[in-house]
Design a protein around this motif. Structure first.
Motif, PDB file in Angstrom:
ATOM      1  N   ALA A   1      -2.173   5.908   0.277  1.00 17.63           N
ATOM      2  CA  ALA A   1      -3.196   4.885   0.617  1.00 17.63           C
ATOM      3  C   ALA A   1      -3.573   4.801   2.112  1.00 17.63           C
ATOM      4  O   ALA A   1      -4.497   4.640   2.543  1.00 17.63           O
ATOM      5  N   ARG A   2      -2.414   4.657   2.715  1.00 16.83           N
ATOM      6  CA  ARG A   2      -2.365   4.099   4.263  1.00 16.83           C
ATOM      7  C   ARG A   2      -2.739   5.399   4.946  1.00 16.83           C
ATOM      8  O   ARG A   2      -3.422   5.309   5.790  1.00 16.83           O
TER       9      ARG A   2
ATOM     10  N   ASP B   1       0.737  -1.289  -0.022  1.00 17.18           N
ATOM     11  CA  ASP B   1      -0.030   0.085   0.187  1.00 17.18           C
ATOM     12  C   ASP B   1       0.911   1.336   0.180  1.00 17.18           C
ATOM     13  O   ASP B   1       1.951   1.324   0.807  1.00 17.18           O
TER      14      ASP B   1
ATOM     15  N   ALA C   1      -4.804   7.628   3.723  1.00 15.72           N
ATOM     16  CA  ALA C   1      -6.291   7.793   3.433  1.00 15.72           C
ATOM     17  C   ALA C   1      -6.971   7.002   4.309  1.00 15.72           C
ATOM     18  O   ALA C   1      -8.240   7.061   4.806  1.00 15.72           O
ATOM     19  N   LYS C   2      -6.545   5.734   4.362  1.00 15.13           N
ATOM     20  CA  LYS C   2      -7.234   4.512   5.298  1.00 15.13           C
ATOM     21  C   LYS C   2      -7.300   4.932   6.674  1.00 15.13           C
ATOM     22  O   LYS C   2      -8.209   4.696   7.255  1.00 15.13           O
ATOM     23  N   ALA C   3      -6.257   5.446   7.138  1.00 17.64           N
ATOM     24  CA  ALA C   3      -6.155   5.961   8.545  1.00 17.64           C
ATOM     25  C   ALA C   3      -6.883   7.098   8.959  1.00 17.64           C
ATOM     26  O   ALA C   3      -7.611   7.115   9.881  1.00 17.64           O
ATOM     27  N   LYS C   4      -7.133   8.105   7.759  1.00 17.03           N
ATOM     28  CA  LYS C   4      -8.118   9.027   8.115  1.00 17.03           C
ATOM     29  C   LYS C   4      -9.458   8.738   7.987  1.00 17.03           C
ATOM     30  O   LYS C   4     -10.325   9.085   8.723  1.00 17.03           O
ATOM     31  N   ALA C   5      -9.803   7.561   7.377  1.00 13.91           N
ATOM     32  CA  ALA C   5     -11.260   7.105   7.186  1.00 13.91           C
ATOM     33  C   ALA C   5     -11.435   6.378   8.383  1.00 13.91           C
ATOM     34  O   ALA C   5     -12.623   6.656   8.748  1.00 13.91           O
ATOM     35  N   ALA C   6     -10.460   5.689   8.960  1.00 13.08           N
ATOM     36  CA  ALA C   6     -10.814   5.109  10.167  1.00 13.08           C
ATOM     37  C   ALA C   6     -11.222   5.805  11.343  1.00 13.08           C
ATOM     38  O   ALA C   6     -11.851   5.485  12.267  1.00 13.08           O
TER      39      ALA C   6
END
Length: 70
Positions: free
Chosen positions: A60-61, A56, A63-68
Motif C-alpha cells: 500500500a505504501r 500500512d 502504491a501511494k508513493a507511485k500515485a504521488a
C-alpha cells in the motif's frame, strides 16, 4: 553457533542475496574471530502485502508513493 537472520521484502536477485550472505559471514568472522563454518545466516522474504509500517502494508505504501509521483 551464531545465527544471523535477515527479514526483507522480496526483490533482490540471487546474486545480491549470495553477496549478502558472504558479507554478513565475513563481517561476523572479522569482528568476533569465529570460524566461518560456525556462522549460519538465513534470509526470509516477506511479501509486501504481509509487512506493514504504521498500519500500512509495504504494498500500500508503494502504491501511494507511485500515485504521488504521477
Amino acid at each position: 553457533m551464531p545465527l544471523i537472520h535477515v527479514t526483507q521484502a522480496p526483490g533482490r536477485t540471487a546474486e545480491q542475496k549470495a553477496e549478502l550472505l558472504r558479507e554478513l559471514t565475513d563481517t561476523y568472522v572479522k569482528v568476533t574471530g569465529a570460524k566461518p563454518e560456525a556462522v549460519w545466516v538465513t534470509v526470509a522474504e516477506v511479501p509486501a502485502d504481509s509487512w506493514s509500517v504504521a498500519g500500512d502494508s509495504l504494498a500500500a505504501r508503494a502504491a501511494k508513493a507511485k500515485a504521488a509521483t504521477v
